[in-house]
Design an enzyme around this catalytic site. Structure first.
Site: not given
Ligand code: NI
Length: 191
Positions: A47, A52, A101-102, A143-144, A147
């Site tokens: 995701g 991000q 998380c990235l 989660h997304e 953000h």
């Molecule tokens: Ni994330």
């Protein structure tokens, strides 16, 4: 399309509320979505949210392929683009699972989230999309969407001991196996 740099925690852009997309379906949005999908796939993520990659718009992408060797235990999730998404919890079932998380590489935290949600939004062409999700699928979407409101998963960790570097958590026996980098690992518990 291009692979874009993913901002890491500490970058102020990750903490801002993203803006609604005004003209879904236009060329700029299609280019953004293309970059997001390419960036997510290059990073091996499941995701990604537009903030991000430094774009303050309410756009998320996610998806898990069943043959992805980096997610051996993850159930497949269709590749989905959601613009201006809204989610609501269904029922009262809240479950903790490990997330990554990235934007927070190398770390994991145990995050409680509602097990079932309803979501709605638009696709990249401006068509309405809605549906229900549960488990891993529901967790990715939540989660997304976080953000988009400047929320990162550590903000939702209840027990600070259940947060740390992957190698340390593995050594402590708190997580097992190779975990996906983003954003969640299904059905992982102690042992
Ligand atoms: Ni994330």
């Amino acid at each position: 399309m291009a692979v874009r740099a993913v901002l890491r925690m500490g970058h102020p852009q990750l903490r801002r509320r993203a803006n609604e997309v005004e003209r879904p379906g236009d060329e700029a949005l299609n280019a953004l979505v293309g970059d997001m999908l390419e960036t997510m796939e290059a990073a091996g993520g499941v995701g990604l949210a537009a903030p991000q990659i430094g774009v303050p718009l309410r756009v998320i992408v996610f998806g898990v392929q069943s043959d992805n060797p980096r997610y051996p235990d993850a159930p497949p999730v269709p590749r989905t683009v959601l613009v201006n998404p809204e989610i609501t919890a269904r029922g009262r079932d809240v479950r903790p699972e490990w997330e990554g998380c990235l934007s927070i590489p190398g770390m994991r935290g145990l995050v409680p989230r509602p097990e079932r949600i309803r979501y709605r939004g638009l696709d990249a062409n401006g068509q309405e999309v809605e549906g229900e999700a549960r488990g891993f699928h529901a967790r990715i979407i939540q989660h997304e969407c976080d953000h988009l409101d400047g929320i990162l998963y550590p903000d939702r960790i209840v027990n600070p001991e259940m947060f740390g570097f992957i190698e340390e958590l593995k050594a402590a026996g708190l997580i097992a196996g190779d975990l996906p980098p983003e954003p969640a690992q299904p059905a992982t518990g102690p042992g």
